[in-house]
Scaffold this motif. Structure first.
Motif, PDB file in Angstrom:
ATOM      1  N   HIS A 170       0.807  -1.035   0.066  1.00  0.00           N
ATOM      2  CA  HIS A 170      -0.212  -0.110  -0.120  1.00  0.00           C
ATOM      3  C   HIS A 170       1.059   1.097   0.157  1.00  0.00           C
ATOM      4  N   LEU A 171       0.982   1.856  -1.133  1.00  0.00           N
ATOM      5  CA  LEU A 171       1.939   3.028  -1.233  1.00  0.00           C
ATOM      6  C   LEU A 171       0.954   4.305  -1.226  1.00  0.00           C
ATOM      7  N   PRO A 172       1.268   5.210  -0.292  1.00  0.00           N
ATOM      8  CA  PRO A 172       0.903   6.504   0.079  1.00  0.00           C
ATOM      9  C   PRO A 172       1.340   7.374  -1.304  1.00  0.00           C
ATOM     10  N   PRO A 173       0.513   8.527  -1.516  1.00  0.00           N
ATOM     11  CA  PRO A 173       1.091   9.694  -2.342  1.00  0.00           C
ATOM     12  C   PRO A 173       2.395   9.950  -2.099  1.00  0.00           C
ATOM     13  N   GLY A 174       3.280  10.554  -2.940  1.00  0.00           N
ATOM     14  CA  GLY A 174       4.313  11.176  -2.739  1.00  0.00           C
ATOM     15  C   GLY A 174       5.630  10.162  -2.469  1.00  0.00           C
ATOM     16  N   ILE A 175       5.339   8.997  -2.819  1.00  0.00           N
ATOM     17  CA  ILE A 175       6.478   8.016  -2.555  1.00  0.00           C
ATOM     18  C   ILE A 175       7.134   7.829  -4.024  1.00  0.00           C
ATOM     19  N   TYR A 176       8.144   7.759  -4.556  1.00  0.00           N
ATOM     20  CA  TYR A 176       8.698   7.178  -5.689  1.00  0.00           C
ATOM     21  C   TYR A 176       9.001   5.961  -5.748  1.00  0.00           C
ATOM     22  N   ALA A 177       8.284   5.312  -6.806  1.00  0.00           N
ATOM     23  CA  ALA A 177       8.598   3.796  -6.897  1.00  0.00           C
ATOM     24  C   ALA A 177       9.091   3.351  -8.229  1.00  0.00           C
ATOM     25  N   SER A 178       9.928   2.361  -8.059  1.00  0.00           N
ATOM     26  CA  SER A 178       9.865   1.565  -9.524  1.00  0.00           C
ATOM     27  C   SER A 178       9.948   0.269  -9.362  1.00  0.00           C
ATOM     28  N   GLU A 179       9.559  -0.753 -10.188  1.00  0.00           N
ATOM     29  CA  GLU A 179       9.308  -2.009 -10.191  1.00  0.00           C
ATOM     30  C   GLU A 179      10.058  -2.971 -11.198  1.00  0.00           C
ATOM     31  N   THR A 180      10.684  -3.835 -10.675  1.00  0.00           N
ATOM     32  CA  THR A 180      11.557  -4.569 -11.541  1.00  0.00           C
ATOM     33  C   THR A 180      11.016  -6.140 -11.628  1.00  0.00           C
ATOM     34  N   TYR A 181      10.540  -6.388 -12.774  1.00  0.00           N
ATOM     35  CA  TYR A 181       9.932  -7.749 -12.889  1.00  0.00           C
ATOM     36  C   TYR A 181      11.073  -9.003 -13.113  1.00  0.00           C
ATOM     37  N   ILE A 182      11.307  -9.374 -11.937  1.00  0.00           N
ATOM     38  CA  ILE A 182      12.358 -10.548 -11.922  1.00  0.00           C
ATOM     39  C   ILE A 182      12.249 -11.711 -12.775  1.00  0.00           C
ATOM     40  N   GLU A 183      11.160 -12.186 -12.660  1.00  0.00           N
ATOM     41  CA  GLU A 183      10.928 -13.793 -13.265  1.00  0.00           C
ATOM     42  C   GLU A 183      10.243 -13.482 -14.568  1.00  0.00           C
ATOM     43  N   PRO A 184      10.304 -14.379 -15.554  1.00  0.00           N
ATOM     44  CA  PRO A 184       9.308 -14.446 -16.580  1.00  0.00           C
ATOM     45  C   PRO A 184       7.697 -14.577 -16.024  1.00  0.00           C
ATOM     46  N   HIS A 185       6.965 -13.917 -16.641  1.00  0.00           N
ATOM     47  CA  HIS A 185       5.590 -14.087 -16.273  1.00  0.00           C
ATOM     48  C   HIS A 185       5.300 -13.498 -14.603  1.00  0.00           C
ATOM     49  N   SER A 186       6.135 -12.360 -14.394  1.00  0.00           N
ATOM     50  CA  SER A 186       5.957 -11.781 -13.273  1.00  0.00           C
ATOM     51  C   SER A 186       4.792 -10.654 -13.577  1.00  0.00           C
ATOM     52  N   ARG A 187       3.880 -10.515 -12.989  1.00  0.00           N
ATOM     53  CA  ARG A 187       2.707  -9.465 -13.275  1.00  0.00           C
ATOM     54  C   ARG A 187       2.158  -8.861 -11.952  1.00  0.00           C
ATOM     55  N   ALA A 188       1.530  -7.737 -12.034  1.00  0.00           N
ATOM     56  CA  ALA A 188       0.941  -6.964 -10.982  1.00  0.00           C
ATOM     57  C   ALA A 188      -0.399  -6.285 -11.391  1.00  0.00           C
ATOM     58  N   LEU A 189      -1.329  -6.295 -10.366  1.00  0.00           N
ATOM     59  CA  LEU A 189      -2.532  -5.545 -10.364  1.00  0.00           C
ATOM     60  C   LEU A 189      -2.326  -4.477  -9.237  1.00  0.00           C
ATOM     61  N   VAL A 190      -2.723  -3.285  -9.905  1.00  0.00           N
ATOM     62  CA  VAL A 190      -2.796  -2.172  -8.946  1.00  0.00           C
ATOM     63  C   VAL A 190      -4.179  -1.385  -8.957  1.00  0.00           C
ATOM     64  N   LEU A 191      -4.936  -1.205  -7.550  1.00  0.00           N
ATOM     65  CA  LEU A 191      -5.842  -0.365  -7.418  1.00  0.00           C
ATOM     66  C   LEU A 191      -5.569   0.882  -6.971  1.00  0.00           C
ATOM     67  N   CYS A 192      -6.114   1.984  -7.610  1.00  0.00           N
ATOM     68  CA  CYS A 192      -5.911   3.465  -7.421  1.00  0.00           C
ATOM     69  C   CYS A 192      -7.092   4.135  -6.575  1.00  0.00           C
ATOM     70  N   ASP A 193      -6.895   5.314  -6.015  1.00  0.00           N
ATOM     71  CA  ASP A 193      -7.764   5.940  -5.507  1.00  0.00           C
ATOM     72  C   ASP A 193      -8.107   7.351  -6.035  1.00  0.00           C
ATOM     73  N   TYR A 194      -7.537   7.356  -7.303  1.00  0.00           N
ATOM     74  CA  TYR A 194      -7.575   8.690  -8.029  1.00  0.00           C
ATOM     75  C   TYR A 194      -7.435   8.526  -9.528  1.00  0.00           C
TER      76      TYR A 194
END
Lengths: 140, 140
Positions: free
Chosen positions: B98-122
């Motif tokens: 759970h990332l609050p606003p104002g946080i810089y984030a970068s995501e590295t997809y390490i393994e093949p078929h790595s995948r993300a689902l992101v829910l946003c409030d804005y």
């Protein structure tokens, strides 16, 4: 069990469409905005993944729960039945189905890495499930 | 651009945990119930898939948008930064941030078929993005 159904549903009420997918060399991003593109108020979501190719899952109707089912990748064949008529769909990445309650549905994950995301407007309750496909014919 | 930030965020505010995964010979089912397990009111979701193994995506902060990021499979390394301190996470299937606003984030997809689902409030707005990591240091 059919006493709890709010009313007969028809496979004609199933809506289908495609969400935006933005793909480039870094991968794919699919997006869904609420409430603009989502015809229900979600209280739960689940995702299905790592299904062996050719496997069929689902195989039930819901008494109260409507579902918004998105294919997140691969290819999913969906068979639906309302107690009278059948209707089939094939979903690829970004395609969705809006299933009203009272529709029996089973999903076959055709390709390896086929996967689904489902948004629901009703909490999980064992009593919400109708596992017997023939129970729906009582309503016809 | 930092004028629009509601207040300094800290990497200490990032919450992490694991959602239930039900796995058997038919595949895996992961589940999220609202509002019980979801500390924001979603107005948008997106999913990231088909990312080449080792690829890094993201690389921005949001001025107003909080995000609930779920790993749907594989392994995702997330680097975060609040303008002062860094914090890293490694997510496997079912793990969330759970990332609050104002946080810089970068995501590295390490393994093949790595995948993300992101829910946003804005909702999506170009002006909500802070692409320059160093812009956050102004706030320290």
């Amino acid at each position: 069990m059919t006493d709890d159904l709010s009313g007969p549903a028809s496979v004609d009420q199933i809506q289908t469409g495609t969400l935006p997918i933005f793909a480039d060399h870094r991968g794919s991003l699919g997006v869904l905005e609420f409430p603009k593109w989502l015809p229900l108020v979600p209280v739960r979501l689940f995702w299905i993944t790592d299904v062996p190719a050719g496997m069929t899952r689902g195989g039930h109707a819901h008494k109260r729960c409507a579902q918004f089912m998105i294919c997140q990748g691969g290819r999913i064949h969906v068979d639906t039945y309302d107690g009278v008529r059948e209707r089939s769909f094939e979903l690829k990445a970004g395609d969705y189905l809006h299933l009203p309650p009272g529709i029996y549905a089973s999903e076959t994950y055709i390709e390896p890495h086929s996967r689904a995301l489902v948004l629901c407007d009703y909490p999980f309750e064992v009593d919400d499930y109708i596992d017997d496909r023939e129970a729906l014919t009582i309503r016809s």
